[in-house]
Design a protein around this motif. Structure first.
Motif, PDB file in Angstrom:
ATOM      1  N   PHE A   1      50.164  -0.027  34.603  1.00 13.82           N
ATOM      2  CA  PHE A   1      49.322  -1.052  35.208  1.00 13.82           C
ATOM      3  C   PHE A   1      49.656  -1.119  36.688  1.00 13.82           C
ATOM      4  CE2 PHE A   1      48.840  -5.541  36.562  1.00 13.82           C
ATOM      5  CZ  PHE A   1      47.476  -5.679  36.376  1.00 13.82           C
ATOM      6  N   TYR A   2      48.655  -0.853  37.543  1.00 15.44           N
ATOM      7  CA  TYR A   2      48.929  -0.899  38.980  1.00 15.44           C
ATOM      8  C   TYR A   2      49.181  -2.348  39.385  1.00 15.44           C
ATOM      9  CZ  TYR A   2      48.915   0.655  43.811  1.00 15.44           C
ATOM     10  OH  TYR A   2      49.304   0.965  45.093  1.00 15.44           O
ATOM     11  N   PRO A   3      50.278  -2.627  40.076  1.00 16.23           N
ATOM     12  CA  PRO A   3      50.621  -4.011  40.423  1.00 16.23           C
ATOM     13  C   PRO A   3      49.454  -4.738  41.087  1.00 16.23           C
ATOM     14  CG  PRO A   3      52.424  -2.551  40.985  1.00 16.23           C
ATOM     15  CD  PRO A   3      51.291  -1.669  40.557  1.00 16.23           C
ATOM     16  N   ARG A   4      49.258  -5.981  40.643  1.00 16.68           N
ATOM     17  CA  ARG A   4      48.059  -6.697  41.096  1.00 16.68           C
ATOM     18  C   ARG A   4      48.373  -8.163  41.379  1.00 16.68           C
ATOM     19  NH1 ARG A   4      42.187  -5.362  38.543  1.00 16.68           N
ATOM     20  NH2 ARG A   4      43.299  -3.425  38.123  1.00 16.68           N
ATOM     21  N   THR A   5      47.756  -8.676  42.431  1.00 16.27           N
ATOM     22  CA  THR A   5      47.810 -10.105  42.755  1.00 16.27           C
ATOM     23  C   THR A   5      46.415 -10.680  42.555  1.00 16.27           C
ATOM     24  OG1 THR A   5      49.562  -9.755  44.397  1.00 16.27           O
ATOM     25  CG2 THR A   5      48.315 -11.813  44.531  1.00 16.27           C
ATOM     26  N   PHE A   6      46.297 -11.582  41.598  1.00 11.57           N
ATOM     27  CA  PHE A   6      45.014 -12.238  41.320  1.00 11.57           C
ATOM     28  C   PHE A   6      44.936 -13.533  42.124  1.00 11.57           C
ATOM     29  CE2 PHE A   6      45.669  -9.564  37.597  1.00 11.57           C
ATOM     30  CZ  PHE A   6      44.404  -9.023  37.396  1.00 11.57           C
ATOM     31  N   ILE A   7      43.901 -13.663  42.929  1.00 13.29           N
ATOM     32  CA  ILE A   7      43.749 -14.812  43.822  1.00 13.29           C
ATOM     33  C   ILE A   7      42.479 -15.576  43.459  1.00 13.29           C
ATOM     34  CG2 ILE A   7      43.447 -15.542  46.229  1.00 13.29           C
ATOM     35  CD1 ILE A   7      44.952 -12.929  47.010  1.00 13.29           C
ATOM     36  N   PHE A   8      42.638 -16.876  43.244  1.00 11.68           N
ATOM     37  CA  PHE A   8      41.505 -17.756  42.932  1.00 11.68           C
ATOM     38  C   PHE A   8      41.363 -18.828  44.017  1.00 11.68           C
ATOM     39  CE2 PHE A   8      42.901 -16.194  38.818  1.00 11.68           C
ATOM     40  CZ  PHE A   8      41.739 -16.009  38.093  1.00 11.68           C
ATOM     41  N   GLY A   9      40.141 -19.241  44.227  1.00 13.41           N
ATOM     42  CA  GLY A   9      39.868 -20.432  45.023  1.00 13.41           C
ATOM     43  C   GLY A   9      38.589 -21.035  44.479  1.00 13.41           C
ATOM     44  N   ALA A  10      38.605 -22.330  44.175  1.00  7.24           N
ATOM     45  CA  ALA A  10      37.410 -22.943  43.577  1.00  7.24           C
ATOM     46  C   ALA A  10      37.572 -24.451  43.511  1.00  7.24           C
ATOM     47  CB  ALA A  10      37.181 -22.397  42.165  1.00  7.24           C
ATOM     48  N   LYS A  11      36.474 -25.146  43.727  1.00  8.65           N
ATOM     49  CA  LYS A  11      36.426 -26.574  43.474  1.00  8.65           C
ATOM     50  C   LYS A  11      35.519 -26.818  42.267  1.00  8.65           C
ATOM     51  CE  LYS A  11      37.121 -28.225  48.220  1.00  8.65           C
ATOM     52  NZ  LYS A  11      36.536 -29.001  49.352  1.00  8.65           N
ATOM     53  N   ALA A  12      35.929 -27.747  41.413  1.00  9.78           N
ATOM     54  CA  ALA A  12      35.092 -28.185  40.296  1.00  9.78           C
ATOM     55  C   ALA A  12      34.489 -29.539  40.650  1.00  9.78           C
ATOM     56  CB  ALA A  12      35.920 -28.302  39.021  1.00  9.78           C
ATOM     57  N   SER A  13      33.237 -29.744  40.322  1.00  6.72           N
ATOM     58  CA  SER A  13      32.625 -31.047  40.574  1.00  6.72           C
ATOM     59  C   SER A  13      33.457 -32.137  39.897  1.00  6.72           C
ATOM     60  CB  SER A  13      31.191 -31.081  40.036  1.00  6.72           C
ATOM     61  OG  SER A  13      30.385 -30.170  40.752  1.00  6.72           O
ATOM     62  N   PRO A  14      33.618 -33.293  40.566  1.00  9.48           N
ATOM     63  CA  PRO A  14      34.519 -34.331  40.032  1.00  9.48           C
ATOM     64  C   PRO A  14      34.226 -34.740  38.593  1.00  9.48           C
ATOM     65  CG  PRO A  14      33.935 -34.842  42.294  1.00  9.48           C
ATOM     66  CD  PRO A  14      33.112 -33.642  41.906  1.00  9.48           C
ATOM     67  N   GLY A  15      32.960 -34.723  38.184  1.00 12.38           N
ATOM     68  CA  GLY A  15      32.625 -35.133  36.823  1.00 12.38           C
ATOM     69  C   GLY A  15      32.545 -33.987  35.828  1.00 12.38           C
ATOM     70  N   TYR A  16      32.886 -32.766  36.239  1.00 13.90           N
ATOM     71  CA  TYR A  16      32.746 -31.574  35.394  1.00 13.90           C
ATOM     72  C   TYR A  16      34.078 -31.335  34.669  1.00 13.90           C
ATOM     73  CZ  TYR A  16      30.891 -26.859  34.258  1.00 13.90           C
ATOM     74  OH  TYR A  16      30.427 -25.729  33.620  1.00 13.90           O
TER      75      TYR A  16
END
Length: 801
Positions: free
Chosen positions: A564-579
Motif C-alpha cells: 500500500f503506497y503511503p497515503r494521507t487522507f485529507i478532509f474538509g467539510a461543513k455540515a448544515s447545523p440541522g443535518y
C-alpha cells in the motif's frame, strides 16, 4: 498613489497616520491592512464610476445575477492582481519591512456562501468583469455568513462567523438608495378608472440598505458591482413592540440558511428570499426609470438571472412592480417578465427543490401570493387545454398543490431559459426530473457546464505553477484559458515534468506545515495527498471514503506486508447545523483519524486529517497540494461540481464516478488520465431490487467495516454511529455506498500502483492541467451571454482614448 513604488510608499505612510492616528512604528497588521484596503478601493473608484457611466450612456442590455450566496473569499491579493499593481505594492511594502502575505492573512473570508453555489456566483462575477460584460451581482450582506466550524472531541460545533468584526474595507454603504420591503398586512382591492388597483396595507416594512462592492476585471479598467442588501429597521416602523421589531428585522440578514425545521425558521428563510428579490428588482427598476419613461421595453434592456430556486420570487415580484407600479395589464406584464427572467437549476435531489406551505406563504407575502396563485390558475388552464382530463399530470405540474407552493415549478413556468450545469445533469432534468415541463417547453432547456475562474484558482492560488505555465507557453492563457492545451507539447519533456513535480512537492510541504501548525499532526509530504473537500452531504459519499480508510487500516493491521503506497487522507467539510446524519459522518471521520494517527503500526503509511472550518482561503492552499481529487458522489446526484475542476487545474488526478462534470472531464483528458469507478447514472436511476444487506453478508470486507461502527472497535463512542449503521442496512443504503465499495477499493489500488510510476503520473497530471482551460468560467459566461443573456461587451474607447 500607485504611479510608482516611491509614490506608493509615501502615500501609504501618510494615509496610515491619518487613518489610525499613530505613527507607522506603532501600527499593527490590522492598521496596515485597513490602510492598504482603503487605498485600493479609492484607486479602483475612478474606473468603477467610469464603468457605470459607460453603461448608462450606452443604454445596452445588462444582466443582474441574483444569488442567495456569494462565496467571495479574501479580496486583497485578488484585487491587486486584477488591477495590475500586485508587484509594485508587494515591493513597496517589503521596503517598509511589511510582508504582504501577513497583511493578506489579516483579512477575513467574506463568508457569504455555503459551497459550490456561492463560489460559482463569485467566479461568474470575476469572468463577467474580466470579459468586459455589463453584469452585476445581487445578494444579502449576512452579518455572520454560514458559521465558523470548530471540531471539539470530533464533533462539529458551530460558532458565529464574525467576518465583519473589523469592518469591511471593500464595501460602500449607500443609505440614500435604501428600499422598503413589506411583509404581512392585507391587500386592498380598489377600482380606479375602470381597472383594478391593489394596495398592500398594514404591512410591516423593513429597510434594505445596499452595500456595494467593486468587482474589478483583470487589467481592463472594467469594474462591475456586487450589491449586498443589509436588513435594517424602517425609519417609520408600523409596530407596537419596537424592540421585537428591531430583532426580527436584523435577523433577516444575520445568518445564511437559518434552520427551517420549525415554522419560525421557515418564515425567516422565506423573508430572506423575498427581501433579496424585492430590494434587488426595485433597485433595478428605479435605475431603469431614470433613463426611460415607461416599463414597456424593460426586457430589452434588463436580464435578471436567478441562481437556483432561492430567488424565484423575482418572477411574481417583477409582475407586481410592472402591474402595481408601472400600471401594465397582466398579459403585457407576463410577456415582459417571461422575457426578462432566466433560471439555473443546480440539483436533481427532490428534497432540494423548495416548497413553502401556503399557511406561511400567504400571510407573510399576501400580494405576492395573489400573483403566484393567478400564475398557477392560468398555467393549469393551459395544461387542461393541452391535456384535457389528465388530472394527474396537472396535479404533478401545478405551481400550487397540496397546500404547497412549488418554487421550481414557478421558475420553470415564469422564465425564458432553464439551464442545467453539466451535460449529464441537463439530460437528467429533461428526461426525468423535469420531463413534464420539457415536453411543453423544450425550447427553454439548455446546458451550461459550470466553470471556475482560473485567475483565482491557478494564477493566484498556485503562483509557482502559473509561472511555469507562463514560462512555457507565454501569458496569453491568462486571458484565453483554452491556450493551456499548448502544454501538451511538454508531455515528453523530462525537464518540464521534473519542474512540475518539484512545484507539487513544494506545495505539499506548505500544506503539511499548515496542518502541523493547525492540528499538531506531522505528515510526510512524500505520501499521496488524497483529498476530499466539499460540503458534507450523504450523496457526496464522504462515508464511502472513510469506510475505505477503515478497510485499509484493517488490511495493514492484518498483514504488515500489505502493499500500500503511503497515503494521507485529507478532509474538509461543513455540515448544515440541522443535518444530524452529516454531523455523524464528521464525527466518524475524526474518530477514525484519532485511531489511525495514534497507532504506531500504521504511523508511516496512513494518516487522516480533518481540517476544520473549510473556506475559500483554506481551499487555495489545499488544491495546489493535492495528488488525488475525490469526486465520488452517487452517479446522477451531483449536478456538476466545481471542486473537481479546481483540482484538475492544479494537476490532481480525479477518482470519481461518472457524475456531473466528471463525465466531461473524462471526455477531455481521456479514460487513461482519470480513475473512474462505480455505477453509472442510468444504472442508479434504473436500479431494481437493490438490497444492501446482501453486500453486507457476501463481502467480508464490508461486513467488517460496517460492524466496526457499532461493535466497540472505536473506544468511548457508545452508540454514536448507529445512525450510520442503520442507514446502510436498515434503510437500504440510499446512496449505494456498499454497492460501489468493491469498485472503489479496486480503483484506489490502481491509484497507488500508478503513483509508483512517477513519470506516468506526471504526464497524467500535465494532461489534466492542459485540458482544464475548457472549465474556465470565462467559457461558461460566454455561453450564457451568447445563448441566454444576449448582452454585448462594453466598448471603453470613448472613455479612455
Amino acid at each position: 498613489m500607485f504611479s510608482n513604488k516611491e509614490a506608493f510608499k509615501r502615500h501609504f505612510l501618510q494615509r496610515l497616520e491619518m487613518m489610525c492616528g499613530k505613527s507607522f512604528a506603532e501600527s499593527t497588521k490590522d492598521d496596515q491592512f485597513d490602510t492598504l484596503g482603503h487605498m485600493i478601493r479609492e484607486y479602483v473608484s475612478k474606473d468603477w464610476i467610469n464603468t457605470n457611466e459607460r453603461y448608462r450612456a450606452a443604454d445596452e442590455r445588462q444582466v443582474y445575477y441574483l444569488s442567495i450566496e456569494f462565496l467571495l473569499g479574501r479580496l486583497l491579493r485578488h484585487n491587486l492582481m486584477n488591477l495590475g499593481i500586485e508587484e509594485l505594492v508587494e515591493e513597496g511594502l517589503h521596503d517598509l519591512g511589511i510582508d504582504l502575505k501577513q497583511i493578506e492573512d489579516v483579512e477575513s473570508d467574506a463568508g457569504l456562501g455555503n459551497g459550490g453555489l456561492g463560489r460559482l456566483a463569485a467566479c461568474f462575477l470575476d469572468s463577467l468583469a474580466s470579459l468586459n460584460f455589463p453584469g452585476h451581482g445581487c445578494g444579502i450582506r449576512y452579518k455572520h455568513g454560514l458559521f465558523e466550524q470548530k471540531i471539539i472531541e470530533g464533533f462539529q460545533v458551530e460558532l458565529p462567523e464574525l467576518w465583519l468584526r473589523h469592518g469591511q474595507v471593500w464595501e460602500v454603504r449607500k443609505a440614500d438608495l435604501a428600499i422598503e420591503v413589506p411583509f404581512w398586512g392585507n391587500v386592498k382591492v380598489l377600482e380606479e378608472n375602470g381597472r383594478l388597483v391593489f394596495q398592500h396595507t398594514n404591512a410591516e416594512k423593513i429597510s434594505a440598505v445596499p452595500y456595494d462592492i467593486p468587482v474589478a476585471g483583470f487589467k481592463n479598467q472594467t469594474v462591475n458591482t456586487l450589491r449586498l442588501w443589509n436588513a435594517e429597521p424602517s425609519p417609520f416602523p408600523f409596530h407596537k413592540d419596537i424592540l421585537k421589531y428591531k430583532r426580527e428585522t436584523e435577523s433577516v440578514s444575520e445568518f445564511l440558511y437559518p434552520d427551517d425545521t420549525h415554522d419560525e425558521g421557515k418564515i425567516l428563510r422565506l423573508k430572506q428570499q423575498y427581501f433579496l428579490v424585492c430590494a434587488s428588482i426595485s433597485s433595478i427598476v428605479r435605475g431603469y426609470l431614470k433613463k426611460h419613461d415607461s416599463l414597456h421595453d424593460f426586457h430589452r434592456h434588463v436580464c435578471i438571472h436567478i441562481n437556483d430556486t432561492h430567488p424565484v420570487l423575482a418572477i411574481p415580484e417583477l409582475m407586481r412592480i410592472l402591474m402595481d407600479v408601472g400600471g401594465l395589464g397582466w398579459d403585457e406584464a407576463w410577456d415582459i417578465t417571461t422575457q426578462t427572467i432566466s433560471y439555473t437549476n443546480h440539483t436533481t435531489l427532490s428534497e432540494a427543490l423548495e416548497t413553502w406551505p401556503i399557511r406561511i406563504f400567504q400571510p407573510l407575502l399576501p400580494r405576492i401570493y395573489m400573483i403566484v396563485n393567478e400564475i398557477n390558475e392560468r398555467f393549469c388552464q393551459k395544461l387542461w387545454q393541452l391535456f384535457p382530463g389528465d388530472w394527474k399530470r396537472i396535479e404533478r405540474m401545478a405551481i400550487i398543490a397540496h397546500d404547497q407552493v412549488k418554487m421550481a415549478h414557478l421558475a420553470l413556468v415564469g422564465s425564458y431559459s432553464v439551464n442545467g450545469v453539466a451535460a449529464l445533469h441537463t439530460e437528467i432534468l429533461k428526461k426525468r426530473e423535469m420531463n413534464d415541463f420539457y415536453q411543453i417547453f423544450p425550447e427553454k432547456f439548455n446546458n451550461k457546464t459550470n466553470g471556475i475562474t482560473h485567475r483565482r484558482w491557478l494564477l493566484k492560488s498556485n503562483p509557482m505553477l502559473a509561472d511555469l505555465v507562463t514560462e512555457a507557453i507565454g501569458p496569453s492563457w491568462i486571458r484565453q484559458p483554452e491556450e493551456l492545451s499548448r502544454l501538451l507539447e511538454y508531455q515528453n519533456d523530462s525537464v518540464f515534468l521534473t519542474q512540475l513535480d518539484d512545484i507539487k512537492k513544494r506545495n505539499k510541504q506548505k500544506l503539511a506545515d499548515r496542518i502541523q501548525a493547525q492540528t499538531g499532526i506531522s505528515i510526510d509530504s512524500s505520501t499521496i495527498f488524497d483529498v476530499q473537500v466539499k460540503r458534507l452531504h450523504a450523496y457526496k459519499r464522504q462515508l464511502l471514503n472513510v469506510l475505505h480508510i477503515m478497510h485499509i487500516y484493517n488490511r495493514i493491521k492484518e498483514d504488515p506486508q500489505y502493499l500500500f503506497y503511503p497515503r494521507t487522507f485529507i478532509f474538509g467539510a461543513k455540515a448544515s447545523p440541522g443535518y444530524y446524519y452529516a454531523k455523524k459522518i464528521i464525527k466518524l471521520i475524526n474518530t477514525v483519524a484519532e485511531k489511525v494517527n495514534n497507532d504506531p503500526a500504521v504511523h508511516d503509511r496512513l494518516k487522516v486529517i480533518f481540517l476544520e472550518n473549510y473556506r475559500v482561503s483554506l481551499a487555495e492552499e489545499i488544491f495546489p497540494a493535492a495528488d488525488v481529487s475525490e469526486q465520488i458522489s452517487t452517479a446522477s446526484k451531483e449536478a456538476s461540481g466545481t471542486g473537481n475542476m479546481k483540482f484538475m487545474m492544479n494537476g490532481a488526478l480525479t477518482v470519481g464516478t461518472l457524475d456531473g462534470a466528471n463525465v466531461e472531464i473524462k471526455e477531455r483528458v481521456g479514460e487513461n488520465n482519470i480513475f473512474i469507478f462505480g455505477l453509472k447514472a442510468d444504472e442508479v436511476l434504473n436500479y431494481q431490487g437493490y438490497r444492501s444487506v446482501e453486500f453486507f453478508h457476501y463481502d467480508k470486507r464490508i461486513r467488517k467495516v460496517v460492524e466496526q461502527l457499532t461493535n466497540g472497535f472505536f473506544a468511548d463512542v457508545d452508540d454514536e454511529f448507529e445512525a450510520i449503521y442503520d442507514s446502510l442496512l436498515m434503510q437500504n443504503d440510499q446512496y449505494f455506498v456498499l454497492r460501489d465499495f468493491d469498485s472503489y477499493v479496486n480503483i484506489q489500488k490502481k491509484v497507488g500502483q500508478t503513483y509508483v510510476n512517477k513519470e506516468k503520473w506526471l504526464k497524467m497530471s500535465l494532461m489534466n492541467i492542459a485540458q482544464s482551460g475548457y472549465f474556465s468560467s470565462d467559457r461558461t459566461i460566454k455561453e450564457y451571454v451568447d445563448d441566454i443573456w444576449k448582452i454585448d461587451q462594453a466598448d471603453y474607447t470613448r472613455l479612455y482614448h
